[in-house]
Scaffold this motif. Structure first.
Motif, PDB file in Angstrom:
ATOM      1  N   LYS A  22      65.190  54.224 116.831  1.00 39.88           N
ATOM      2  CA  LYS A  22      65.528  54.870 115.559  1.00 39.88           C
ATOM      3  C   LYS A  22      64.430  55.851 115.136  1.00 39.88           C
ATOM      4  O   LYS A  22      64.719  56.952 114.636  1.00 39.88           O
ATOM      5  N   ASP A  69      65.336  59.626 114.559  1.00 38.13           N
ATOM      6  CA  ASP A  69      65.086  60.218 113.234  1.00 38.13           C
ATOM      7  C   ASP A  69      64.238  61.481 113.373  1.00 38.13           C
ATOM      8  O   ASP A  69      64.471  62.484 112.683  1.00 38.13           O
ATOM      9  N   THR A 124      68.158  62.486 109.446  1.00 34.41           N
ATOM     10  CA  THR A 124      68.802  61.247 109.008  1.00 34.41           C
ATOM     11  C   THR A 124      70.300  61.216 109.260  1.00 34.41           C
ATOM     12  O   THR A 124      70.927  60.159 109.152  1.00 34.41           O
ATOM     13  N   GLU A 125      70.894  62.342 109.592  1.00 27.31           N
ATOM     14  CA  GLU A 125      72.342  62.407 109.765  1.00 27.31           C
ATOM     15  C   GLU A 125      72.706  62.538 111.242  1.00 27.31           C
ATOM     16  O   GLU A 125      72.638  63.617 111.821  1.00 27.31           O
TER      17      GLU A 125
END
Length: 263
Positions: free
Chosen positions: A196, A200, A205-206
């Motif tokens: 993650k 990121d 974040t999307e």
């Protein structure tokens, strides 16, 4: 008049009991041999030890059923406990197998995380190879997806799981620039946490994520992903047939740990 030989016959196990005893011994021997086979193709882990212990317990349980003396005390409880725990274990295995084959991924995610497992002598093991073969198919179906190979350096190895995985994927035509190594993790929870962080940094974040793991591992991995803050779909890889007992026994223990610790 009752003869001594007749009294002895009355204490002998019935034919059904003798067949059950032979079956317990047979299954125990199979489990012991399976643990040794998996040790040969993989590295030592708790599943191998646990399967060997379960196999030994089954052998002893089967031999105990040949006893002609009345069964009392601990032996009686073991005769109840061993079949009961076995039935529970088989139920867990069935649930893991069914749930593990219910794939939810589509070839549209932005990234796919391949969860690592054992390497041996710097090369991928059969179970890890199965996960990577699924990843190759996914990479073809989704040519824009970033591929995170997640797995640190196992004890006694000179190559991390992530590096071994990247080499395998590149050798099968996956472009190296699409692959991101996550080589720090030592657990499934860390697989997701560190992956993650990398994603990121790459996407912000999307973005959408899928993960690839073995069928028996999907249920727990999905729960761990959620605990790590990763919303992910998933794809399964089939477990090599000779690793099924070891991997499912190991996963049963791991699920117990997950229920207690959340990881």
């Amino acid at each position: 008049m009752t003869h001594a030989g007749d009294a002895l016959d009355l204490r002998r196990p019935s034919r059904g009991a003798r067949l059950a005893a032979v079956l317990w011994v047979f299954v125990g021997v199979v489990l012991i041999l399976d643990a040794l086979v998996v040790l040969f193709v993989s590295s030592m882990h708790t599943g191998i030890v646990a399967t060997f212990v379960v196999g030994l317990l089954y052998v002893l349980h089967g031999l105990s059923r040949h006893r002609t003396r009345p069964v009392t005390g601990r032996a009686r409880w073991l005769r109840i406990l061993v079949p009961s725990l076995t039935a529970l274990m088989l139920l867990v295995f069935a649930c893991l197998a069914v749930l593990g084959r219910m794939d939810t991924a589509s070839p549209e995610e932005d990234a796919v995380v391949v969860l690592g497992t054992a390497v041996k002598d710097g090369d991928v093991t059969p179970a890890l190879r199965a996960r990577l073969d699924v990843t190759v198919d996914y990479a073809v179906a989704n040519p824009d997806a970033v591929i995170v190979v997640a797995g640190g350096l196992p004890p006694g190895e000179s190559v991390s799981e992530a590096l071994a995985m990247e080499r395998y994927l590149v050798a099968r035509g996956v472009a190296e620039h699409r692959i991101v190594q996550e080589g720090r993790s030592t657990s499934t929870f860390e697989n997701f946490v560190y992956a993650k962080e990398l994603l990121d940094g790459h996407f912000g974040t999307e973005y959408t994520t899928a993960f690839v793991t073995s069928d028996y591992h999907v249920f727990r991995a999905a729960g761990i992903a959620q605990a790590a803050g990763v919303r992910a779909t998933h794809l399964h890889a089939d477990t090599p047939w000779y690793e099924v007992p070891v991997d499912y026994v190991r996963e049963s223990l791991a699920i117990t740990k997950f229920v207690v610790t959340g990881r």
